[in-house]
Design an enzyme around this catalytic site. Structure first.
Site, PDB file in Angstrom:
ATOM      1  N   ASP A  49       0.816  -1.225   0.000  1.00 39.56           N
ATOM      2  CA  ASP A  49       0.000   0.000   0.000  1.00 39.56           C
ATOM      3  C   ASP A  49       0.837   1.256   0.000  1.00 39.56           C
ATOM      4  O   ASP A  49       0.319   2.356  -0.185  1.00 39.56           O
ATOM      5  CB  ASP A  49      -0.790   0.128   1.308  1.00 39.56           C
ATOM      6  CG  ASP A  49      -1.800  -0.932   1.516  1.00 39.56           C
ATOM      7  OD1 ASP A  49      -2.489  -1.299   0.575  1.00 39.56           O
ATOM      8  OD2 ASP A  49      -1.899  -1.366   2.679  1.00 39.56           O
TER       9      ASP A  49
HETATM   10  C1  BGC Z   1       0.662   0.857   6.582  1.00 34.09           C
HETATM   11  C2  BGC Z   1       0.285  -0.374   5.850  1.00 34.09           C
HETATM   12  C3  BGC Z   1      -1.209  -0.526   5.844  1.00 34.09           C
HETATM   13  C4  BGC Z   1      -1.845   0.726   5.329  1.00 34.09           C
HETATM   14  C5  BGC Z   1      -3.339   0.638   5.269  1.00 34.09           C
HETATM   15  C6  BGC Z   1      -0.038   2.009   5.974  1.00 34.09           C
HETATM   16  O1  BGC Z   1       0.310   3.165   6.603  1.00 34.09           O
HETATM   17  O2  BGC Z   1       2.034   1.028   6.538  1.00 34.09           O
HETATM   18  O3  BGC Z   1       0.885  -1.469   6.414  1.00 34.09           O
HETATM   19  O4  BGC Z   1      -1.563  -1.549   4.988  1.00 34.09           O
HETATM   20  O5  BGC Z   1      -1.417   1.833   6.030  1.00 34.09           O
HETATM   21  O6  BGC Z   1      -3.975   1.340   6.247  1.00 34.09           O
HETATM   22  C1  NOJ Z   2      -1.294  -3.992   5.538  1.00 38.28           C
HETATM   23  C2  NOJ Z   2      -2.521  -4.066   4.709  1.00 38.28           C
HETATM   24  O1  NOJ Z   2      -3.596  -4.540   5.456  1.00 38.28           O
HETATM   25  C3  NOJ Z   2      -2.306  -4.932   3.517  1.00 38.28           C
HETATM   26  O2  NOJ Z   2      -3.434  -4.904   2.694  1.00 38.28           O
HETATM   27  C4  NOJ Z   2      -1.082  -4.500   2.789  1.00 38.28           C
HETATM   28  O3  NOJ Z   2      -0.916  -5.346   1.719  1.00 38.28           O
HETATM   29  C5  NOJ Z   2       0.132  -4.476   3.677  1.00 38.28           C
HETATM   30  N1  NOJ Z   2      -0.131  -3.640   4.776  1.00 38.28           N
HETATM   31  C6  NOJ Z   2       1.399  -4.038   2.955  1.00 38.28           C
HETATM   32  O4  NOJ Z   2       1.429  -2.693   2.693  1.00 38.28           O
END
Ligand code: BGC
Ligand code: NOJ
Length: 792
Positions: A484
């Site tokens: 993400d």
């Molecule tokens: C985090 C991710 C997470 C995303 C969704 C980001 O700030 O680093 O791990 O999936 O937020 O909320």
């Molecule tokens: C947490 C999120 O829930 C997931 O959808 C995502 O793939 C990972 N972070 C990696 O960014």
């Protein structure tokens, strides 16, 4: 090295022996729609169905000390006031123990000859927490003590509860009847639900107003009523409603008093809300109270809960010479998969329960961890998720559990999302053989009248990728792929903008993802196999698209020693030796090796070697390396994290299993097993350093570039649970569900082990001798019990 507890495998419990853990070590209660988070000091909260909109207990975010508030019991014995779970009074105890088990938590404290044993669980079929409080006088003389309960109500919406004080401080309403305290804020208007906290015997006093109970200037550690041994018998009108009961008890030497508390939630039909003007209809609450009025009833409900978990966990067990492996597989990993399935990424001690709903990709991945235990619920979840999809195959990134509608706050455009629907559905059908699900009518964006079959949804999911290819014939990344935080169309200068929902430039973007390419090839192969199995001629086109993608990856996605990660908006390489930082990324190594792209030419082995060489450290494989040392606007959130944390070179455990599976598919058992041990908490030696719960996987462990490598964060709700489950059960132990049977194909250097595997209506009892040979053995599905000895 300080230890804070140990595993009790026979009871499927983790036993915490020191309450001052480096971070609250929590457990989850609930199996259907009433859920609780409970820490080792009984902190936490509960909700029904939706952690944001139906929050029952208040929780303080950013409070100090953290984890203040929960369901507290206070014992006043002479001048001493203590809690069985140590907090909040923190009176030193003579004995403390917290046993986190499967769906229950049991906290025991002892002080000056009085033992308090509190069992917390959410019974099956009821929307409540049951607290069984047992006080025993272990001394030789009679004891007079007072027992106080305490819980603080959230005004339902956990978000506005923290913000809208001009309103909130005037809306609180309660009722008190018998030993039950009812929380009915907003029930007079549109809410048709209330909560209650009751006890199974007449109380000697109560409070429902926080200030009366605690005192204006005291915290939870010094409630003025408890210190004085009194109750205010207060009725809350606005301000902060709470629930506290008081019992004055005399315990003969050796005697035990048992009081059962029920903290419940009730919904009434609009026409049945009131029993008299302004008076709530309490019938359902009283019914629930009656269901847990006696110790025998509580024991029966607790036994039922135990059988529920025995039934689930009994469906897959391993017996080997490695206890860490056995306890992970047989108990904690499967348990965590269930919890993650229930909660997605909504509520933990790292997720507020306010911000995020059910993730489209997250929930699809979570299915692989639970489909062998609760296939019917997996089926429903697939339908729910698919129902939020758009006609062009695109997806809302999240949906709200209460309404099951797509949540527009986060929007969509994450171009990996659609493929996960194929991933989840294939996993479901392989486990169950239920091809019928493909014919289920499923709407788009929950709009009635738009239904097409689930199979059609899968086809448009696949097509969404081929409709969105970039200049190299690789998938356009969109807002981001699985990572993400790789936001290649974002270009944000404004700290008030979210990286993930901002796309300042999209037109003309050349940003392509090798992770999606690998995912597409891996899932495309599975999808083609599914289509062939059901005699659908589209299999031919799917295979062609997969082959074209493999060619594109080999041509423009290979960097010489590893797979590239992406092309940016301008078409420049990311995850290449040319890049000053972020030369190697894990996601494309994992997915392209799972897809076996270029395996014959040796690309997979080279990529796996590079993962070991550039990404492996003492605690696992980091996400990328070298870490980004400064913010790069073109890449977005990834470089916003300091080196070694989260998506910037943290050990993002979720993706380690991709490499583990890739290693196993390449037949590299030693590497696969080593990577697995590094991220699996049961193998972890230093609990203080790791900080978070030693019985569950965490999303992220600080990587080698971090200030404190090895420190864990974001425990519990992570795709790591389902992915390590897939890695250990399928890739390492080699039990691979297929459309028509099980393929036994291990890759684990541990010699002989024994597996019991329930598969549809069959029970396989397997003794496996793994000698390191390549290739597997297929066992066609046939109901009944089969005992087999397999040498591979
Ligand atoms: C985090 C991710 C997470 C995303 C969704 C980001 O700030 O680093 O791990 O999936 O937020 O909320
Ligand atoms: C947490 C999120 O829930 C997931 O959808 C995502 O793939 C990972 N972070 C990696 O960014």
């Amino acid at each position: 090295m300080k230890q804070f507890g140990y595993f009790d495998d026979a009871n499927r419990e983790y036993v915490i022996t020191n309450p001052a853990t480096p971070w609250p070590w929590i457990n989850y209660l609930g199996t259907e729609d009433f859920f609780s988070l409970i820490s080792n000091t009984a902190g936490g909260y509960c909700f029904c169905k939706d952690a944001k909109f139906r929050r029952i207990l208040r929780y303080r975010y950013n409070g100090v000390p953290m984890d203040a508030g929960g369901r507290y019991y206070y014992i006043k014995d002479g001048d001493t006031v203590w809690n069985p779970g140590w907090k909040p009074c923190k009176t030193p105890l003579d004995f403390y123990e917290c046993r986190h088990g499967m769906g229950y938590t049991r906290v025991t404290g002892e002080k000056d000859g009085v033992k308090a044993d509190v069992l917390f669980f959410v019974p099956i079929g009821h929307r409540c927490e049951v607290h069984r409080v047992r006080l025993t006088n272990q001394g030789k003389t009679p004891k007079s003590v007072q027992l106080y309960s305490f819980a603080e109500w959230c005004l339902w919406n956990a978000s506005t509860d923290m913000e809208n004080f001009q309103r909130n401080l005037s809306t609180g309403e309660v009722e008190i009847e018998g030993s039950v305290i009812y929380h009915k804020t907003e029930y007079r208007e549109r809410r048709d639900h209330y909560a209650f906290f009751g006890a199974n015997r007449p109380m000697d006093g109560f409070d429902t107003d926080r200030k009366t109970f605690l005192g204006m200037y005291n915290g939870f550690e010094a409630p003025q009523q408890v210190l004085a041994g009194t109750s205010g018998n207060s009725r809350a009108h606005g301000w902060s409603p709470i629930a506290s009961h008081r019992f004055d008890l005399t315990l003969a030497p050796g005697a035990t008093e048992e009081i059962i508390f029920v903290l419940g939630y009730v919904e009434n039909k609009p026409e049945e809300k009131f029993s008299a003007p302004g008076v709530i209809n309490k019938a359902k609450a009283l019914h629930m109270m009656q269901a847990f009025a006696t110790p025998a009833q509580v024991n029966a409900a607790f036994d039922q809960l135990k059988s529920y978990w025995d039934g689930l966990l009994g469906r897959f067990t391993v017996e080997s010479d490695v206890p860490e492996l056995d306890r992970t597989v047989n108990i904690w990993n499967q348990y965590q998969c269930m919890i993650t399935f229930f909660f997605s990424r909504s509520a933990s001690y790292f997720e507020s329960g306010i911000g995020r709903g059910m993730g489209f990709r997250d929930s699809n991945q979570d299915l692989t961890g639970i489909v062998h235990m609760i296939p019917e619920r997996a089926r429903q979840r697939i339908i729910d998720i698919a129902s939020t999809q758009f006609p062009d195959g695109g997806c809302y990134h999240q949906y709200q559990p209460l309404t099951k509608r797509g949540n527009n706050d986060i929007g969509g455009g994450f171009n990996d999302d659609p493929l996960w629907l194929i991933f989840g559905t294939v996993a479901y059908i392989r486990e169950t053989g239920d091809f019928g699900i493909l014919k289920e009518p499923v709407p788009f964006d929950n709009k009635p009248g738009t239904e097409v079959s689930l199979l059609e949804h899968l086809k448009i999911s696949f097509k969404h990728v081929t409709d969105n290819l970039g200049p190299h014939g690789l998938p356009l990344i969109g807002r981001a792929d699985w990572n993400d935080c790789l936001n290649l169309n974002c270009f944000s200068d404004n700290p008030d903008e979210s990286f993930q929902t901002t796309e300042n430039k999209t037109e003309g973007s050349k940003a392509e993802s090798l992770m999606i390419a690998g995912l597409f090839v891996a899932e495309g192969k599975d999808f083609a196999e599914l289509l062939e199995r059901i005699g659908d001629s589209d299999a031919v086109d799917v295979k062609k698209a997969v082959a074209a993608m493999e060619e594109a990856v080999k041509k423009d996605g290979w960097d010489g020693e590893w797979f590239l990660r992406a092309y940016d908006y301008y078409g420049r390489k990311i995850g290449s030796d040319e890049c000053p930082e972020g030369k190697v990324f894990i996601e494309s190594q994992g997915w392209c090796t799972m897809a076996r792209i270029g395996a014959d030419e040796g690309l997979c082995d080279k990529a796996l070697d590079s993962a070991v060489k550039y990404l492996e450290c003492e605690y696992g494989l980091v996400l990328n390396n070298p870490a980004y040392s400064k913010f790069i606007k073109d890449y977005g959130e990834i470089s916003s994290y300091p080196e070694g944390y989260k998506e910037n070179a943290g050990i993002f455990c979720h993706n380690n299993p991709w490499v583990i599976i890739g290693e196993a598919m390449a037949g590299r058992a030693q590497d696969a097993w080593r990577h697995y041990q590094k991220i699996t908490p049961a193998f972890c030696k230093d609990q203080s350093l790791r900080k978070v719960e030693p019985y569950v996987f965490c999303q992220m462990v600080a990587g080698k570039d971090a200030a404190r490598p090895g420190e864990g964060k974001n425990s519990w709700l992570t795709g790591t649970a389902a992915w390590t489950w897939k890695a250990v059960s399928e890739a390492l132990l080699g039990i691979k569900p297929q459309f028509d049977g099980l393929l036994i194909e291990p890759c684990i250097p541990i010699g002989t082990y024994h597996i019991r595997r329930r598969f549809r209506d069959a029970e396989y009892d397997l003794t496996i001798h793994y000698t390191g040979k390549k290739g597997g053995q297929f066992i066609p599905y046939r109901p009944g019990r089969q005992v087999l000895e397999i040498e591979l």
